[in-house]
Design a protein around this motif. Structure first.
Motif, PDB file in Angstrom:
ATOM      1  N   ALA A 134      48.753  40.767   7.756  1.00  0.00           N
ATOM      2  CA  ALA A 134      47.352  41.122   7.493  1.00  0.00           C
ATOM      3  C   ALA A 134      46.838  40.482   6.213  1.00  0.00           C
ATOM      4  CB  ALA A 134      47.193  42.643   7.431  1.00  0.00           C
ATOM      5  N   GLY A 135      47.214  39.216   5.993  1.00  0.00           N
ATOM      6  CA  GLY A 135      46.680  38.480   4.864  1.00  0.00           C
ATOM      7  C   GLY A 135      47.379  38.700   3.549  1.00  0.00           C
ATOM      8  N   ARG A 136      48.463  39.499   3.535  1.00  0.00           N
ATOM      9  CA  ARG A 136      49.183  39.765   2.288  1.00  0.00           C
ATOM     10  C   ARG A 136      50.649  39.388   2.434  1.00  0.00           C
ATOM     11  NH1 ARG A 136      49.213  45.351  -0.275  1.00  0.00           N
ATOM     12  NH2 ARG A 136      50.159  44.048  -1.883  1.00  0.00           N
ATOM     13  N   ILE A 137      51.283  39.084   1.315  1.00  0.00           N
ATOM     14  CA  ILE A 137      52.736  38.935   1.301  1.00  0.00           C
ATOM     15  C   ILE A 137      53.328  40.337   1.153  1.00  0.00           C
ATOM     16  CG2 ILE A 137      54.720  38.043   0.027  1.00  0.00           C
ATOM     17  CD1 ILE A 137      53.035  35.659  -0.771  1.00  0.00           C
ATOM     18  N   VAL A 138      54.099  40.746   2.164  1.00  0.00           N
ATOM     19  CA  VAL A 138      54.687  42.081   2.117  1.00  0.00           C
ATOM     20  C   VAL A 138      56.144  42.042   1.667  1.00  0.00           C
ATOM     21  CG1 VAL A 138      53.120  43.003   3.865  1.00  0.00           C
ATOM     22  CG2 VAL A 138      55.293  41.980   4.578  1.00  0.00           C
ATOM     23  N   GLU A 139      56.766  40.844   1.721  1.00  0.00           N
ATOM     24  CA  GLU A 139      58.130  40.733   1.201  1.00  0.00           C
ATOM     25  C   GLU A 139      58.406  39.286   0.833  1.00  0.00           C
ATOM     26  OE1 GLU A 139      62.519  42.654   1.866  1.00  0.00           O
ATOM     27  OE2 GLU A 139      61.136  42.603   3.551  1.00  0.00           O
ATOM     28  N   ASP A 140      59.122  39.119  -0.273  1.00  0.00           N
ATOM     29  CA  ASP A 140      59.511  37.808  -0.791  1.00  0.00           C
ATOM     30  C   ASP A 140      60.983  37.911  -1.159  1.00  0.00           C
ATOM     31  OD1 ASP A 140      60.021  35.531  -2.246  1.00  0.00           O
ATOM     32  OD2 ASP A 140      58.509  35.898  -3.783  1.00  0.00           O
ATOM     33  N   LEU A 141      61.835  37.148  -0.483  1.00  0.00           N
ATOM     34  CA  LEU A 141      63.264  37.259  -0.744  1.00  0.00           C
ATOM     35  C   LEU A 141      63.974  35.964  -0.400  1.00  0.00           C
ATOM     36  CD1 LEU A 141      64.995  39.351   2.072  1.00  0.00           C
ATOM     37  CD2 LEU A 141      62.756  38.313   2.319  1.00  0.00           C
ATOM     38  N   PRO A 142      65.145  35.716  -0.989  1.00  0.00           N
ATOM     39  CA  PRO A 142      65.934  34.532  -0.629  1.00  0.00           C
ATOM     40  C   PRO A 142      66.416  34.618   0.812  1.00  0.00           C
ATOM     41  CG  PRO A 142      66.658  35.473  -2.722  1.00  0.00           C
ATOM     42  CD  PRO A 142      65.738  36.472  -2.100  1.00  0.00           C
ATOM     43  N   VAL A 143      66.593  33.449   1.436  1.00  0.00           N
ATOM     44  CA  VAL A 143      67.072  33.424   2.810  1.00  0.00           C
ATOM     45  C   VAL A 143      68.432  34.101   2.935  1.00  0.00           C
ATOM     46  CG1 VAL A 143      67.984  31.844   4.568  1.00  0.00           C
ATOM     47  CG2 VAL A 143      65.741  31.438   3.593  1.00  0.00           C
ATOM     48  N   ASP A 155      47.574  51.446  -0.617  1.00  0.00           N
ATOM     49  CA  ASP A 155      48.261  50.203  -0.276  1.00  0.00           C
ATOM     50  C   ASP A 155      49.325  49.912  -1.327  1.00  0.00           C
ATOM     51  OD1 ASP A 155      48.871  47.937   1.083  1.00  0.00           O
ATOM     52  OD2 ASP A 155      47.068  46.825   0.552  1.00  0.00           O
ATOM     53  N   PRO A 156      50.590  49.721  -0.940  1.00  0.00           N
ATOM     54  CA  PRO A 156      51.638  49.458  -1.931  1.00  0.00           C
ATOM     55  C   PRO A 156      51.504  48.071  -2.535  1.00  0.00           C
ATOM     56  CG  PRO A 156      52.525  49.262   0.276  1.00  0.00           C
ATOM     57  CD  PRO A 156      51.124  49.769   0.432  1.00  0.00           C
ATOM     58  N   GLN A 157      51.888  47.937  -3.784  1.00  0.00           N
ATOM     59  CA  GLN A 157      51.855  46.656  -4.472  1.00  0.00           C
ATOM     60  C   GLN A 157      53.171  45.918  -4.279  1.00  0.00           C
ATOM     61  OE1 GLN A 157      48.956  45.528  -5.996  1.00  0.00           O
ATOM     62  NE2 GLN A 157      48.210  47.374  -4.949  1.00  0.00           N
ATOM     63  N   LEU A 158      53.132  44.609  -4.453  1.00  0.00           N
ATOM     64  CA  LEU A 158      54.328  43.779  -4.334  1.00  0.00           C
ATOM     65  C   LEU A 158      55.108  43.882  -5.636  1.00  0.00           C
ATOM     66  CD1 LEU A 158      55.607  41.791  -2.273  1.00  0.00           C
ATOM     67  CD2 LEU A 158      54.465  39.950  -3.512  1.00  0.00           C
ATOM     68  N   VAL A 159      56.254  44.543  -5.599  1.00  0.00           N
ATOM     69  CA  VAL A 159      57.048  44.793  -6.801  1.00  0.00           C
ATOM     70  C   VAL A 159      58.463  44.275  -6.592  1.00  0.00           C
ATOM     71  CG1 VAL A 159      55.693  46.819  -7.432  1.00  0.00           C
ATOM     72  CG2 VAL A 159      57.703  47.096  -5.987  1.00  0.00           C
ATOM     73  N   THR A 160      59.176  44.076  -7.688  1.00  0.00           N
ATOM     74  CA  THR A 160      60.558  43.598  -7.634  1.00  0.00           C
ATOM     75  C   THR A 160      61.456  44.673  -7.029  1.00  0.00           C
ATOM     76  OG1 THR A 160      60.190  42.204  -9.578  1.00  0.00           O
ATOM     77  CG2 THR A 160      62.474  42.716  -8.992  1.00  0.00           C
ATOM     78  N   SER A 161      62.226  44.269  -6.033  1.00  0.00           N
ATOM     79  CA  SER A 161      63.144  45.201  -5.378  1.00  0.00           C
ATOM     80  C   SER A 161      64.602  44.861  -5.666  1.00  0.00           C
ATOM     81  CB  SER A 161      62.919  45.178  -3.859  1.00  0.00           C
ATOM     82  OG  SER A 161      63.109  43.872  -3.342  1.00  0.00           O
ATOM     83  N   ALA A 162      64.859  43.610  -6.014  1.00  0.00           N
ATOM     84  CA  ALA A 162      66.209  43.139  -6.326  1.00  0.00           C
ATOM     85  C   ALA A 162      66.039  41.823  -7.068  1.00  0.00           C
ATOM     86  CB  ALA A 162      67.032  42.953  -5.046  1.00  0.00           C
ATOM     87  N   PRO A 163      67.092  41.311  -7.695  1.00  0.00           N
ATOM     88  CA  PRO A 163      66.971  40.022  -8.379  1.00  0.00           C
ATOM     89  C   PRO A 163      66.479  38.927  -7.430  1.00  0.00           C
ATOM     90  CG  PRO A 163      69.013  41.090  -9.006  1.00  0.00           C
ATOM     91  CD  PRO A 163      68.429  41.921  -7.917  1.00  0.00           C
ATOM     92  N   GLY A 164      65.301  38.329  -7.740  1.00  0.00           N
ATOM     93  CA  GLY A 164      64.737  37.273  -6.918  1.00  0.00           C
ATOM     94  C   GLY A 164      64.040  37.747  -5.670  1.00  0.00           C
ATOM     95  N   ALA A 165      63.812  39.054  -5.525  1.00  0.00           N
ATOM     96  CA  ALA A 165      63.187  39.603  -4.318  1.00  0.00           C
ATOM     97  C   ALA A 165      62.063  40.557  -4.697  1.00  0.00           C
ATOM     98  CB  ALA A 165      64.206  40.311  -3.445  1.00  0.00           C
ATOM     99  N   ARG A 166      61.008  40.582  -3.861  1.00  0.00           N
ATOM    100  CA  ARG A 166      59.890  41.508  -4.045  1.00  0.00           C
ATOM    101  C   ARG A 166      59.534  42.118  -2.695  1.00  0.00           C
ATOM    102  NH1 ARG A 166      55.110  38.054  -6.264  1.00  0.00           N
ATOM    103  NH2 ARG A 166      55.864  36.688  -4.607  1.00  0.00           N
ATOM    104  N   VAL A 167      58.993  43.323  -2.721  1.00  0.00           N
ATOM    105  CA  VAL A 167      58.609  43.993  -1.489  1.00  0.00           C
ATOM    106  C   VAL A 167      57.411  44.885  -1.771  1.00  0.00           C
ATOM    107  CG1 VAL A 167      60.127  45.987  -1.832  1.00  0.00           C
ATOM    108  CG2 VAL A 167      59.470  45.302   0.505  1.00  0.00           C
ATOM    109  N   ALA A 168      56.536  45.042  -0.768  1.00  0.00           N
ATOM    110  CA  ALA A 168      55.366  45.919  -0.868  1.00  0.00           C
ATOM    111  C   ALA A 168      55.497  46.987   0.201  1.00  0.00           C
ATOM    112  CB  ALA A 168      54.074  45.116  -0.691  1.00  0.00           C
ATOM    113  N   CYS A 169      56.167  48.081  -0.112  1.00  0.00           N
ATOM    114  CA  CYS A 169      56.387  49.157   0.854  1.00  0.00           C
ATOM    115  C   CYS A 169      56.739  50.437   0.109  1.00  0.00           C
ATOM    116  CB  CYS A 169      57.508  48.780   1.824  1.00  0.00           C
ATOM    117  SG  CYS A 169      57.830  50.025   3.100  1.00  0.00           S
ATOM    118  N   TRP A 170      56.165  51.559   0.551  1.00  0.00           N
ATOM    119  CA  TRP A 170      56.491  52.852  -0.053  1.00  0.00           C
ATOM    120  C   TRP A 170      57.854  53.359   0.415  1.00  0.00           C
ATOM    121  CZ3 TRP A 170      53.706  53.418  -4.040  1.00  0.00           C
ATOM    122  CH2 TRP A 170      52.337  53.115  -4.043  1.00  0.00           C
ATOM    123  N   HIS A 171      58.366  52.797   1.499  1.00  0.00           N
ATOM    124  CA  HIS A 171      59.650  53.266   2.044  1.00  0.00           C
ATOM    125  C   HIS A 171      60.628  52.105   2.175  1.00  0.00           C
ATOM    126  CE1 HIS A 171      57.863  57.167   2.996  1.00  0.00           C
ATOM    127  NE2 HIS A 171      56.820  56.507   3.484  1.00  0.00           N
TER     128      HIS A 171
END
Length: 650
Positions: free
Chosen positions: A521-530, A593-609
């Motif tokens: 929906a036009g947003r990055i909801v997760e950013d992580l290494p392959v 709407d959740p913000q894109l925050v760091t979830s692990a080293p080099g990874a980000r996620v936008a989710c309350w759960h």
């Protein structure tokens, strides 16, 4: 000649061309053969009726009306063709104005729309009064009266070609609008324009006869068919053939032009302010740069928005995209259709046309702000774009070598010979056999895989630091897919080129990329290494992974799918856009709407759960992705198996 042969293959084409040839031959030779006889005065036969000597009678000076009708063919046809030329020229100017002038060209679109609403004959009479009587005034009147129709046609054709990928590729290459128009747009709209001009000549012939009949066209002593009809009308009760014969000639000539145009069309296969003001009122999201670029930074995107006008207000299909791409890095963007992947790429490449609007806090390429100044040099030499449909990525009217060479002549100052040699070299570099011969061929003579590799070769005509590949493996089979991926990998390894790779196929992303951006929906909801895909935190990412069959998939069970449908960009709900499809969603998700925050080293996620267990069948099964395996060695699949063209089922 090839088009003419296609026309002559049909009975309609043969009849039309034969009739048109008869009319044109008459126009050429009749005045030479019978011009003097047609003007010969015979006072002994004034207003004589039909006879063997004068088959349709004589006029008030005893001149033979049949000969005058035949001789009048030249002036009637010539004036109709000149009026058609005026109409086509004026129509082309009005038709290409929106393409050349951008938003300012909308004025011409409105003017043409207003003019088309008026009947052509009414416009012709209006202009005839302005320009005065006589054939000169009538020519301008009929030509300008026909211009709106050609302008509307031209605007439609130009708009269709302007959306094609090869035009976007030319603009990425830094080619100016005038050059794009004459080298890429006009050659591809020539056939339908010629066909409609032929049909328009028939209409101009009828209009000219009408103006002359009303006394506004050709004046004595000259005469055309309309003038002869006017003169014959006075004695229509005594000799109806005097008025009927010129009328029949007009019909025959008009049919000749119209039928020829129709036959050509068949053989060639042709056959709002308020919203804008709302969009213009949006405030740009531009602030000062937060930090200087890193030494290895190629592309920095912060808070990117793409907005278009909509019936109920502005629509924003890209909402706050934020990422960085470094030298030699391959970043993949994955998501369902409509998630904003391609629009993000087009916004970076500055290919979003009016009325679209691109806003960003940062849009920086090689340290240069793409939002300001003359960035055409960078986009033409340092940024290459590979589109998903290789057939529409090239101009079908130009040879492949010439299209590649255009980049070198435009940006590197090469001569045509040098640019052609460079084009052949680049075709060979992307593993196209017999590059010298292939450079002389047209796009339709290339296979799909060769066109895709040639598109990459076009990007390599310069020294790109960034390649944006927009689903380059979608339209090819799995063998060509492997070749394209291997080629991109080799380019990255050889020159440390950064690659932004867009796909909806998670397995392809896993094969090529170092990092994955998951869009919804036009947003990055997760950013992580392959390498961490098997540890994805967002329910949408895990659902996409679960939808990719592997060697462990139960063949008797239904394939896993992502439930529901993607969000309509015009009606994005409050809170998390994925909430309606997410099994973990609660009331909080539907409000904020959740913000894109760091979830692990080099990874980000936008989710309350993020990371919470998913109920079956959404939970992603363990899978082997780029060296991360959850299976035994006996059942582990090879990379070739993992990227064998399986698409995400959505």
């Amino acid at each position: 000649m090839r088009s003419l042969r296609r026309i002559l293959r049909t009975p309609l084409g043969i009849a039309a061309i034969s009739l048109l040839a008869l009319v044109l031959l008459t126009a050429i030779f009749a005045p030479i053969l019978w011009g003097a006889q047609a003007d010969a005065v015979d006072t002994d036969n004034i207003l004589a009726g039909p006879s063997l000597e004068h088959p349709i009678g004589t006029d008030g000076l005893g001149r033979d009306l049949l000969l005058r009708t035949v001789v009048a063919t030249r002036l009637s046809v010539v004036l109709a063709l000149v009026a058609t030329l005026v109409a086509v020229t004026a129509g082309l100017i009005l038709g290409v104005a929106p393409f050349l002038l951008g938003r300012a060209g909308k004025v011409f679109t409105w003017l043409v729309g207003i003019a088309v609403a008026f009947p052509a004959l009414l416009l012709a009479l209006f202009f005839a009064v302005i320009f005065g009587t006589g054939w000169v005034g009538a020519t301008w009147a009929i030509g300008l009266a026909g211009a709106p129709t050609f302008a509307r046609l031209c605007q439609t054709l130009v708009a269709g070609i302007a959306e094609r990928d090869f035009v976007s590729a030319a603009r990425i290459g830094g080619v100016g609008r005038f050059r794009v128009l004459f080298r890429h747009v006009l050659p591809n709209i020539g056939e339908p324009l010629i066909v409609n001009a032929t049909i328009g000549a028939g209409g101009a012939l009828l209009s000219f006869a009408g103006l002359s009949f009303l006394g506004l066209g050709v004046q004595p002593p000259e005469y055309d068919w309309g003038r002869l009809m006017m003169d014959g009308l006075s004695g229509v009760y005594l000799n109806p053939l005097a008025a009927l014969a010129p009328g029949v000639a007009v019909v025959i000539a008009g049919l000749a032009f119209n039928l020829t145009g129709e036959a050509a069309a068949r053989s060639l296969g042709i056959g709002s302010v308020g919203v804008m003001s709302k969009l213009a009122a949006l405030q740009p999201r531009r602030v000062a740069e937060a930090s200087p670029p890193a030494p290895d930074e190629v592309l920095a995107v912060r808070d990117l928005h793409v907005t278009f006008p909509g019936g109920a207000g502005p629509i924003t299909p890209v909402r706050g995209v934020d990422f960085t791409l470094r030298r030699g890095e391959v970043v993949g963007i994955v998501g369902e259709s409509g998630s904003g992947k391609s629009l993000t790429a087009l916004a970076i490449a500055q290919l979003i046309e009016e009325p679209g609007r691109v806003d960003a806090e940062t849009l920086r390429f090689l340290g240069t702000d793409l939002r300001d100044g003359d960035h055409r040099r960078l986009l033409g030499t340092s940024l290459a774009m590979v589109f998903q449909d290789p057939m529409t990525s090239f101009n079908p009217a130009k040879r492949m070598g010439g299209q590649l060479a255009e980049v070198a002549t435009q940006h590197h100052g090469m001569t045509r010979r040098q640019a052609r040699a460079r084009a052949v070299d680049r075709l060979a570099a992307v593993r196209i056999p017999d590059a010298e011969q292939r450079a002389r061929q047209y796009p339709h003579e290339f296979s799909g895989g060769m066109r895709q590799r040639a598109m990459i070769g076009m990007g390599l005509m310069g020294s790109p630091k960034l390649i944006i590949a927009d689903e380059p493996t979608t339209a090819v089979d799995v063998t060509v897919q492997r070749q394209v991926l291997s080629l991109l990998q080799a380019i990255r390894d050889q020159d440390e080129v950064a690659i932004l790779f867009i796909s909806h196929d998670v397995s392809v992303i896993a094969e090529l990329c170092d990092r994955v951006l998951v869009m919804y929906a036009g947003r990055i909801v997760e950013d992580l290494p392959v390498a961490q895909l098997d540890q994805a935190q967002h329910p949408y990412t895990r659902a996409l992974l679960a939808a990719v069959p592997d060697m462990q998939t139960d063949l008797d069970a239904p394939l896993a799918t992502v439930p529901g449908r993607p969000v309509d960009p015009a009606h994005v709900p409050p809170g998390c856009a994925f909430a309606a499809r997410c099994p973990l969603a609660d009331a909080h998700c539907r409000v904020e709407d959740p913000q894109l925050v760091t979830s692990a080293p080099g990874a980000r996620v936008a989710c309350w759960h993020a990371g919470e267990p998913l109920p079956d069948p959404i939970a992603a099964p363990a899978r082997d992705i780029e060296g991360t395996t959850q299976t035994s060695p006996a059942t582990r699949t090879s990379p070739a198996t993992r990227t064998s063209g399986v698409q995400v089922v959505v």
